[in-house]
Design a protein around this motif. Structure first.
Motif, PDB file in Angstrom:
ATOM      1  N   MET A 169      51.016  59.338  23.040  1.00  0.00           N
ATOM      2  CA  MET A 169      50.521  58.728  21.938  1.00  0.00           C
ATOM      3  C   MET A 169      51.260  57.626  21.300  1.00  0.00           C
ATOM      4  SD  MET A 169      49.581  62.253  20.038  1.00  0.00           S
ATOM      5  CE  MET A 169      48.384  63.537  20.874  1.00  0.00           C
ATOM      6  N   GLN A 170      52.614  57.661  21.360  1.00  0.00           N
ATOM      7  CA  GLN A 170      53.352  56.548  20.604  1.00  0.00           C
ATOM      8  C   GLN A 170      53.080  55.112  21.513  1.00  0.00           C
ATOM      9  OE1 GLN A 170      57.273  58.565  20.261  1.00  0.00           O
ATOM     10  NE2 GLN A 170      57.121  57.164  18.262  1.00  0.00           N
ATOM     11  N   GLN A 171      53.139  55.359  22.875  1.00  0.00           N
ATOM     12  CA  GLN A 171      52.851  54.230  23.768  1.00  0.00           C
ATOM     13  C   GLN A 171      51.609  53.389  23.401  1.00  0.00           C
ATOM     14  OE1 GLN A 171      55.079  52.622  25.835  1.00  0.00           O
ATOM     15  NE2 GLN A 171      56.534  54.139  24.756  1.00  0.00           N
ATOM     16  N   ASN A 172      50.434  54.323  23.330  1.00  0.00           N
ATOM     17  CA  ASN A 172      49.118  53.697  23.123  1.00  0.00           C
ATOM     18  C   ASN A 172      49.171  52.929  21.657  1.00  0.00           C
ATOM     19  OD1 ASN A 172      48.247  54.739  25.330  1.00  0.00           O
ATOM     20  ND2 ASN A 172      47.288  56.747  24.441  1.00  0.00           N
ATOM     21  N   LEU A 173      50.089  53.815  20.543  1.00  0.00           N
ATOM     22  CA  LEU A 173      50.099  53.118  19.333  1.00  0.00           C
ATOM     23  C   LEU A 173      50.726  51.675  19.424  1.00  0.00           C
ATOM     24  CD1 LEU A 173      50.794  55.963  16.639  1.00  0.00           C
ATOM     25  CD2 LEU A 173      49.211  53.923  16.664  1.00  0.00           C
ATOM     26  N   LEU A 174      51.766  51.706  20.143  1.00  0.00           N
ATOM     27  CA  LEU A 174      52.632  50.577  20.222  1.00  0.00           C
ATOM     28  C   LEU A 174      51.994  49.230  20.899  1.00  0.00           C
ATOM     29  CD1 LEU A 174      56.149  51.540  21.394  1.00  0.00           C
ATOM     30  CD2 LEU A 174      55.749  50.494  19.268  1.00  0.00           C
ATOM     31  N   GLY A 175      51.048  49.778  21.836  1.00  0.00           N
ATOM     32  CA  GLY A 175      50.110  48.640  22.518  1.00  0.00           C
ATOM     33  C   GLY A 175      49.313  47.943  21.289  1.00  0.00           C
ATOM     34  N   LEU A 176      48.432  49.066  20.485  1.00  0.00           N
ATOM     35  CA  LEU A 176      47.867  48.520  19.413  1.00  0.00           C
ATOM     36  C   LEU A 176      48.656  47.764  18.311  1.00  0.00           C
ATOM     37  CD1 LEU A 176      45.640  51.641  18.539  1.00  0.00           C
ATOM     38  CD2 LEU A 176      44.865  49.674  20.139  1.00  0.00           C
ATOM     39  N   LEU A 177      49.740  48.307  18.009  1.00  0.00           N
ATOM     40  CA  LEU A 177      50.400  47.545  17.082  1.00  0.00           C
ATOM     41  C   LEU A 177      51.089  46.191  17.680  1.00  0.00           C
ATOM     42  CD1 LEU A 177      52.004  47.902  14.293  1.00  0.00           C
ATOM     43  CD2 LEU A 177      53.910  48.996  15.399  1.00  0.00           C
ATOM     44  N   ALA A 178      51.313  45.933  18.977  1.00  0.00           N
ATOM     45  CA  ALA A 178      51.895  44.711  19.333  1.00  0.00           C
ATOM     46  C   ALA A 178      50.803  43.742  19.407  1.00  0.00           C
ATOM     47  CB  ALA A 178      52.481  44.937  21.037  1.00  0.00           C
ATOM     48  N   LEU A 199      39.737  47.697  18.519  1.00  0.00           N
ATOM     49  CA  LEU A 199      40.962  48.378  17.833  1.00  0.00           C
ATOM     50  C   LEU A 199      40.591  49.564  17.139  1.00  0.00           C
ATOM     51  CD1 LEU A 199      44.112  47.966  16.847  1.00  0.00           C
ATOM     52  CD2 LEU A 199      43.132  46.627  15.106  1.00  0.00           C
ATOM     53  N   ALA A 200      39.727  49.430  16.231  1.00  0.00           N
ATOM     54  CA  ALA A 200      39.024  50.534  15.532  1.00  0.00           C
ATOM     55  C   ALA A 200      38.717  51.849  16.328  1.00  0.00           C
ATOM     56  CB  ALA A 200      37.914  50.179  14.726  1.00  0.00           C
ATOM     57  N   ARG A 201      37.938  51.494  17.527  1.00  0.00           N
ATOM     58  CA  ARG A 201      37.710  52.624  18.409  1.00  0.00           C
ATOM     59  C   ARG A 201      38.710  53.365  18.983  1.00  0.00           C
ATOM     60  NH1 ARG A 201      33.428  49.089  20.016  1.00  0.00           N
ATOM     61  NH2 ARG A 201      34.601  48.356  21.637  1.00  0.00           N
ATOM     62  N   GLN A 202      39.690  52.353  19.238  1.00  0.00           N
ATOM     63  CA  GLN A 202      41.005  52.875  19.897  1.00  0.00           C
ATOM     64  C   GLN A 202      41.779  53.942  19.026  1.00  0.00           C
ATOM     65  OE1 GLN A 202      42.661  48.992  21.688  1.00  0.00           O
ATOM     66  NE2 GLN A 202      42.692  50.217  23.702  1.00  0.00           N
ATOM     67  N   ALA A 203      41.813  53.291  17.807  1.00  0.00           N
ATOM     68  CA  ALA A 203      42.558  54.095  16.962  1.00  0.00           C
ATOM     69  C   ALA A 203      41.923  55.339  16.595  1.00  0.00           C
ATOM     70  CB  ALA A 203      42.665  53.370  15.486  1.00  0.00           C
ATOM     71  N   GLU A 205      39.902  57.193  18.808  1.00  0.00           N
ATOM     72  CA  GLU A 205      40.122  57.950  19.895  1.00  0.00           C
ATOM     73  C   GLU A 205      41.460  58.621  19.805  1.00  0.00           C
ATOM     74  OE1 GLU A 205      39.520  55.657  23.354  1.00  0.00           O
ATOM     75  OE2 GLU A 205      37.166  55.270  23.002  1.00  0.00           O
ATOM     76  N   LEU A 206      42.440  57.729  19.343  1.00  0.00           N
ATOM     77  CA  LEU A 206      44.021  58.414  19.329  1.00  0.00           C
ATOM     78  C   LEU A 206      43.948  59.408  18.280  1.00  0.00           C
ATOM     79  CD1 LEU A 206      46.638  58.382  20.635  1.00  0.00           C
ATOM     80  CD2 LEU A 206      47.103  56.414  18.953  1.00  0.00           C
ATOM     81  N   ALA A 207      43.146  59.099  17.152  1.00  0.00           N
ATOM     82  CA  ALA A 207      43.232  60.364  16.053  1.00  0.00           C
ATOM     83  C   ALA A 207      42.576  61.154  16.288  1.00  0.00           C
ATOM     84  CB  ALA A 207      42.529  59.517  14.827  1.00  0.00           C
ATOM     85  N   GLY A 208      41.489  61.427  17.350  1.00  0.00           N
ATOM     86  CA  GLY A 208      40.910  62.532  17.789  1.00  0.00           C
ATOM     87  C   GLY A 208      41.618  63.405  18.801  1.00  0.00           C
ATOM     88  N   GLU A 209      42.709  62.838  19.409  1.00  0.00           N
ATOM     89  CA  GLU A 209      43.578  63.587  20.201  1.00  0.00           C
ATOM     90  C   GLU A 209      44.492  64.145  19.469  1.00  0.00           C
ATOM     91  OE1 GLU A 209      46.763  62.438  24.064  1.00  0.00           O
ATOM     92  OE2 GLU A 209      45.436  60.773  23.330  1.00  0.00           O
ATOM     93  N   TYR A 431      47.471  61.375  11.745  1.00  0.00           N
ATOM     94  CA  TYR A 431      46.144  61.253  11.850  1.00  0.00           C
ATOM     95  C   TYR A 431      45.316  60.522  10.570  1.00  0.00           C
ATOM     96  CZ  TYR A 431      41.434  63.229  11.753  1.00  0.00           C
ATOM     97  OH  TYR A 431      39.829  63.219  11.524  1.00  0.00           O
ATOM     98  N   GLN A 432      45.969  60.739   9.597  1.00  0.00           N
ATOM     99  CA  GLN A 432      45.513  60.091   8.095  1.00  0.00           C
ATOM    100  C   GLN A 432      45.674  58.652   8.235  1.00  0.00           C
ATOM    101  OE1 GLN A 432      47.693  62.033   5.292  1.00  0.00           O
ATOM    102  NE2 GLN A 432      46.370  64.004   5.105  1.00  0.00           N
ATOM    103  N   HIS A 433      46.899  57.948   8.825  1.00  0.00           N
ATOM    104  CA  HIS A 433      47.164  56.620   8.949  1.00  0.00           C
ATOM    105  C   HIS A 433      46.097  56.056   9.908  1.00  0.00           C
ATOM    106  CE1 HIS A 433      50.456  56.298   5.908  1.00  0.00           C
ATOM    107  NE2 HIS A 433      51.041  57.186   6.808  1.00  0.00           N
ATOM    108  N   LEU A 434      45.929  56.887  11.071  1.00  0.00           N
ATOM    109  CA  LEU A 434      45.100  56.256  11.968  1.00  0.00           C
ATOM    110  C   LEU A 434      43.566  56.218  11.748  1.00  0.00           C
ATOM    111  CD1 LEU A 434      46.482  57.839  15.198  1.00  0.00           C
ATOM    112  CD2 LEU A 434      46.386  55.520  14.795  1.00  0.00           C
ATOM    113  N   MET A 435      43.106  57.100  10.940  1.00  0.00           N
ATOM    114  CA  MET A 435      41.726  57.178  10.409  1.00  0.00           C
ATOM    115  C   MET A 435      41.506  56.102   9.400  1.00  0.00           C
ATOM    116  SD  MET A 435      40.083  59.175  12.041  1.00  0.00           S
ATOM    117  CE  MET A 435      38.566  58.922  11.431  1.00  0.00           C
ATOM    118  N   GLU A 436      42.737  55.559   8.621  1.00  0.00           N
ATOM    119  CA  GLU A 436      42.426  54.579   7.813  1.00  0.00           C
ATOM    120  C   GLU A 436      42.198  53.161   8.596  1.00  0.00           C
ATOM    121  OE1 GLU A 436      42.754  53.992   4.561  1.00  0.00           O
ATOM    122  OE2 GLU A 436      42.673  56.105   4.205  1.00  0.00           O
TER     123      GLU A 436
END
Length: 485
Positions: A169-178, A199-203, A205-209, A431-436
């Motif tokens: 999950m962190q690696q996926n987040l780093l990709g979005l953040l980068a 970007l919104a869809r990926q965030a 999906e990650l929040a769902g996981e 989860y809350q931050h990603l849903m933002e």
């Protein structure tokens, strides 16, 4: 590199449980572990001792002050980095018993080691990068596991099952953040266009996981701590008798005098892999006795916090208003109505009725037994008929408990299940931050603010494995460990 400061002291402690046993172990870890052992250990053949890694040596521990033999031992030497702490480790296997262990430990401390703090060996394994923080916490879960299921979950976590999922999950987040920060830092460069909808869809999906993992927290807590199961009912209805019958021992006092149980009695039992934390409570009734009144209040508090309620009522006796009121308040999905003392009804009525597996089977043409049928037949949840005194219907009750548990939120242990409240809270923040993010994209929020939410979600996940966690949290985690682990 780990950002925490690691002590260079050599630490020592008794690593086995207190009391008598066949073997007791004094463990050392640190740069002087082998040298301290060399000062105290005399090999069996009285030769110069040049220990090799991962070997076991026979000999004696000798007090260097007077040459007195303290104990006959086996010394295990493990040299860094292939050790639990990634430091030099020595384990002195003594005869079990508090006296030889204490004397050996005192000699070790006098030779230059210091007494280890709670969990300091495992803490060093974390600080030296051998395990992450989630794996370190799994160590204490293994020690405290009460069932095979709890042990399997802890071993999976120690093996890195949860950590690998969090790191993914962190690696996926780093990709979005980068991607976001590249556009922020180099707005005029020829970079690929940032598709905010993607970007919104990926965030999302990650929040769902993450949400899926959060949902496993109830199951993890149950397997770790036990399903909080409250035995409730009016005085003298048979709660303590049922507790004793399930435990197959006389744990609670049973008398004909109502109000014998005045405080909560807690025991653990394992039913087909489901750990139950049984709480036998004071009978619910109005009372002037100040001690019993406190017990009744504690019963009400236990009911509010219960995962499962076994509400006992008495066969052949109409429900009192307080019982009906309580029954109306309880959730049928987390309550089993247990009709006790069916043996007394059979004797009183003399009717041809058989109790098979806890269920009432009436002979044809006979009047129905007075088993509070007016209420039991209307109760939408499970009803089981038992005699706690004669242990009738207990297997049916156990079956009902297992069915109710597995029909709800408790599933069989999977690859990664949350067993730790700290992990759950960190995931909820992530989860809350990603849903933002999708909400912010729809409002046209600047990229700088999106970057903040993504980074805070990444840091929340990092608190679980220890890549982004405050030092005071680390200290608090290891303070729960026993000394020597």
């Amino acid at each position: 590199m780990n950002r925490f400061i690691l002590d260079s002291d050599t630490i020592a402690a008794i690593a086995t449980a207190p009391g008598e046993g066949a073997i007791g172990i004094v463990r050392l870890s640190g740069p002087q572990a082998v040298e301290i052992a060399r000062r105290l250990f005399r090999p069996g053949k009285e030769m110069a001792w040049s220990p090799q890694s991962h070997r076991l040596y026979y000999g004696h521990i000798v007090d260097p002050a007077d040459g007195r033999v303290v104990d006959e031992v086996l010394v295990a030497v493990m040299l860094a980095p292939r050790t639990y702490t990634r430091e030099d480790v020595v384990e002195i296997n003594c005869h079990g018993g508090i006296t030889p262990l204490r004397q050996v430990l005192q000699l070790v401390l006098a030779a230059g080691a210091r007494l280890a703090g709670p969990g300091e060996f495992t803490k060093r394994a974390f600080l030296n990068g051998r395990i992450d923080l989630a794996q370190a916490e799994a160590v204490i879960d293994i020690i405290r596991a009460r069932t095979g299921a709890a042990l399997r979950l802890a071993v999976q976590q120690l093996g890195g099952g949860l950590s690998r999922r969090i790191e993914g999950m962190q690696q996926n987040l780093l990709g979005l953040l980068a991607a976001v920060e590249a556009v922020i830092d180099f707005p005029e460069d020829d970079l690929p266009a940032l598709e905010l909808d993607h970007l919104a869809r990926q965030a999302e999906e990650l929040a769902g996981e993450i949400d899926q993992l959060i949902r496993s927290a109830f199951a993890g807590r149950v397997y770790r701590e036990g399903l909080r199961t409250v035995l409730a009912g009016r005085p003298n209805v048979g709660k303590s008798s049922l507790l004793n019958a399930l435990l197959k021992e006389s744990r609670a006092i049973v008398t004909d005098i109502p109000g014998t149980t005045r405080d909560i009695i807690e025991e653990y039992i394992n039913i087909e892999g489901v750990p139950l934390r049984l709480l036998d409570t004071a009978g619910l009734r109005e009372t002037a006795d100040p001690v019993e009144k406190i017990g009744v209040e504690r019963t009400k508090e236990a009911l509010e916090q219960a995962d499962l309620v076994l509400l006992l009522v008495e066969a052949g006796r109409a429900l009192e208003p307080a019982e009906k009121e309580l029954l109306a308040e309880l959730d049928p999905q987390r309550t089993i109505l247990v009709v006790n003392k069916v043996d007394l009804v059979e004797e009183a009525d003399g009717q041809a009725a058989v109790f098979s597996g806890g269920r009432r089977e009436e002979a044809a043409g006979r009047a129905p037994l007075r088993l509070v049928a007016d209420t039991a037949d209307q109760w939408p949840g499970r009803v089981v008929y038992i005699s706690a005194l004669h242990e009738q219907g207990l297997e049916e009750l156990k079956k009902a408990i297992v069915e109710l548990v597995h029909a709800g939120e408790l599933a069989a242990p999977g690859e990664a299940v949350l067993v730790n409240l700290r992990h759950e809270e960190a995931l909820k923040r992530a989860y809350q931050h990603l849903m933002e993010v999708p909400a912010a994209v729809s409002r046209g929020v600047p990229l700088e603010l999106l970057s903040i939410d993504l980074r805070q979600a990444w840091e929340a996940l990092g608190e679980i494995t220890g890549t982004a966690v405050a030092g005071d949290i680390v200290e608090r985690i290891f303070s729960d460990f026993c000394i020597g682990k």
